[in-house]
Design a protein around this motif. Structure first.
Motif, PDB file in Angstrom:
ATOM      1  N   PHE A  55      22.769  39.905 -37.165  1.00 42.93           N
ATOM      2  CA  PHE A  55      21.405  39.413 -37.357  1.00 42.93           C
ATOM      3  C   PHE A  55      21.430  37.931 -37.720  1.00 42.93           C
ATOM      4  O   PHE A  55      20.711  37.120 -37.137  1.00 42.93           O
ATOM      5  CB  PHE A  55      20.708  40.227 -38.457  1.00 42.93           C
ATOM      6  N   PHE A  56      22.279  37.557 -38.684  1.00 43.74           N
ATOM      7  CA  PHE A  56      22.382  36.149 -39.066  1.00 43.74           C
ATOM      8  C   PHE A  56      23.008  35.306 -37.956  1.00 43.74           C
ATOM      9  O   PHE A  56      22.680  34.138 -37.804  1.00 43.74           O
ATOM     10  CB  PHE A  56      23.171  35.990 -40.363  1.00 43.74           C
ATOM     11  N   ALA A  57      23.894  35.893 -37.181  1.00 42.22           N
ATOM     12  CA  ALA A  57      24.488  35.155 -36.062  1.00 42.22           C
ATOM     13  C   ALA A  57      23.468  34.907 -34.956  1.00 42.22           C
ATOM     14  O   ALA A  57      23.491  33.863 -34.302  1.00 42.22           O
ATOM     15  CB  ALA A  57      25.676  35.919 -35.501  1.00 42.22           C
ATOM     16  N   GLY A 139      30.300  41.075 -29.926  1.00 40.96           N
ATOM     17  CA  GLY A 139      29.780  41.614 -31.178  1.00 40.96           C
ATOM     18  C   GLY A 139      28.577  42.526 -31.017  1.00 40.96           C
ATOM     19  O   GLY A 139      28.467  43.550 -31.687  1.00 40.96           O
ATOM     20  N   TYR A 140      27.677  42.164 -30.116  1.00 39.61           N
ATOM     21  CA  TYR A 140      26.470  42.968 -29.942  1.00 39.61           C
ATOM     22  C   TYR A 140      26.777  44.282 -29.222  1.00 39.61           C
ATOM     23  O   TYR A 140      26.136  45.296 -29.475  1.00 39.61           O
ATOM     24  CB  TYR A 140      25.399  42.148 -29.214  1.00 39.61           C
ATOM     25  N   MET A 164      18.613  52.959 -35.914  1.00 40.58           N
ATOM     26  CA  MET A 164      19.769  52.057 -35.840  1.00 40.58           C
ATOM     27  C   MET A 164      20.191  51.841 -34.398  1.00 40.58           C
ATOM     28  O   MET A 164      20.543  50.719 -34.017  1.00 40.58           O
ATOM     29  CB  MET A 164      20.916  52.638 -36.667  1.00 40.58           C
ATOM     30  N   LEU A 165      20.141  52.877 -33.592  1.00 37.36           N
ATOM     31  CA  LEU A 165      20.488  52.729 -32.182  1.00 37.36           C
ATOM     32  C   LEU A 165      19.489  51.825 -31.463  1.00 37.36           C
ATOM     33  O   LEU A 165      19.880  50.936 -30.692  1.00 37.36           O
ATOM     34  CB  LEU A 165      20.540  54.114 -31.522  1.00 37.36           C
ATOM     35  N   LEU A 170      17.976  46.377 -29.407  1.00 39.01           N
ATOM     36  CA  LEU A 170      17.061  45.241 -29.509  1.00 39.01           C
ATOM     37  C   LEU A 170      17.824  43.943 -29.762  1.00 39.01           C
ATOM     38  O   LEU A 170      17.550  42.916 -29.117  1.00 39.01           O
ATOM     39  CB  LEU A 170      16.044  45.487 -30.628  1.00 39.01           C
ATOM     40  N   LEU A 171      18.777  43.958 -30.680  1.00 39.19           N
ATOM     41  CA  LEU A 171      19.582  42.757 -30.922  1.00 39.19           C
ATOM     42  C   LEU A 171      20.387  42.369 -29.684  1.00 39.19           C
ATOM     43  O   LEU A 171      20.529  41.178 -29.378  1.00 39.19           O
ATOM     44  CB  LEU A 171      20.518  42.963 -32.107  1.00 39.19           C
ATOM     45  N   LEU A 172      20.909  43.356 -28.969  1.00 35.52           N
ATOM     46  CA  LEU A 172      21.648  43.075 -27.733  1.00 35.52           C
ATOM     47  C   LEU A 172      20.742  42.407 -26.701  1.00 35.52           C
ATOM     48  O   LEU A 172      21.125  41.416 -26.074  1.00 35.52           O
ATOM     49  CB  LEU A 172      22.237  44.372 -27.170  1.00 35.52           C
ATOM     50  N   LEU A 173      19.530  42.933 -26.552  1.00 37.33           N
ATOM     51  CA  LEU A 173      18.587  42.339 -25.593  1.00 37.33           C
ATOM     52  C   LEU A 173      18.153  40.944 -26.024  1.00 37.33           C
ATOM     53  O   LEU A 173      18.028  40.047 -25.187  1.00 37.33           O
ATOM     54  CB  LEU A 173      17.365  43.243 -25.423  1.00 37.33           C
TER      55      LEU A 173
END
Length: 194
Positions: A55-57, A139-140, A164-165, A170-173
């Motif tokens: 998230f911070f990255a 990482g994602y 969580m999944l 969402l972070l990957l996208l």
């Protein structure tokens, strides 16, 4: 505003509190099923710190430049404890049993693959291993794989497993949205030429 040093102090405090909470939960459920608690909390803290790190990255706040690496190291420490608990208590230090079950069950395969990827990312976070820096870009995918491992860990997934999944996807996208947008644009552009 909070200074960068205070944010690092808060990160270390959060890591320390995770161990305190872990110890408390082991004490609380000592007579119930301590092994299940060890598996659960080491895995949840590894996944949580991995999520915070990425998230911070992703959002790159000015004062938080040290936090992705720091939380990533914390995630690896919890993942190492999770793997050691599995290897010692479930597989009784047998490499044969370990690899036999890894290639048999999806949950164990996803967990082992996540651990290996996290191990190389941990190494790449130090300057001595600059040659494998490219693995940090995965990482994602690691987060999605770890979330999938968490999702498979129960017979009936709860709200937190599904959340969580979804958050990991969402972070990957969000991380690869520009790349995906360019690829889709090129795909449609090539279709119009034909």
């Amino acid at each position: 505003m909070i200074s960068s040093k205070r944010l690092v102090f808060l990160a270390y405090s959060l890591f320390f509190l995770s161990f305190v909470y872990f110890a408390f939960m082991l004490y609380k459920y000592y007579y119930f099923d301590i092994l299940a608690e060890i598996y659960f909390y080491t895995g949840v803290f590894a996944l949580g710190f991995c999520f915070i790190s990425l998230f911070f990255a992703l959002f790159k706040f000015k004062k938080c430049k040290k936090l992705p690496r720091l939380f990533g190291i914390f995630a690896f420490i919890w993942a190492l404890l999770h793997f050691l608990a599995y290897f010692i208590f479930s597989k009784h230090l047998s490499l044969y049993k370990l690899f036999a079950s890894i290639f048999t069950y999806g949950i164990e395969f996803s967990g082992f693959l996540s651990f290996v990827l996290m191990f190389f990312m941990f190494l790449a976070s130090f300057s001595f291993f600059k040659r494998i820096k490219l693995v940090l870009k995965a990482g994602y995918f690691l987060l999605v794989l770890s979330s999938f491992h968490f999702f498979l860990s129960t017979k009936i997934p709860s709200f937190w497993h599904i959340t969580m999944l979804c958050l990991s996807f969402l972070l990957l996208l969000l991380r690869y949205k520009n790349t995906l947008k360019d690829k889709i644009f090129l795909l449609f552009k090539n279709d119009k030429k034909i």
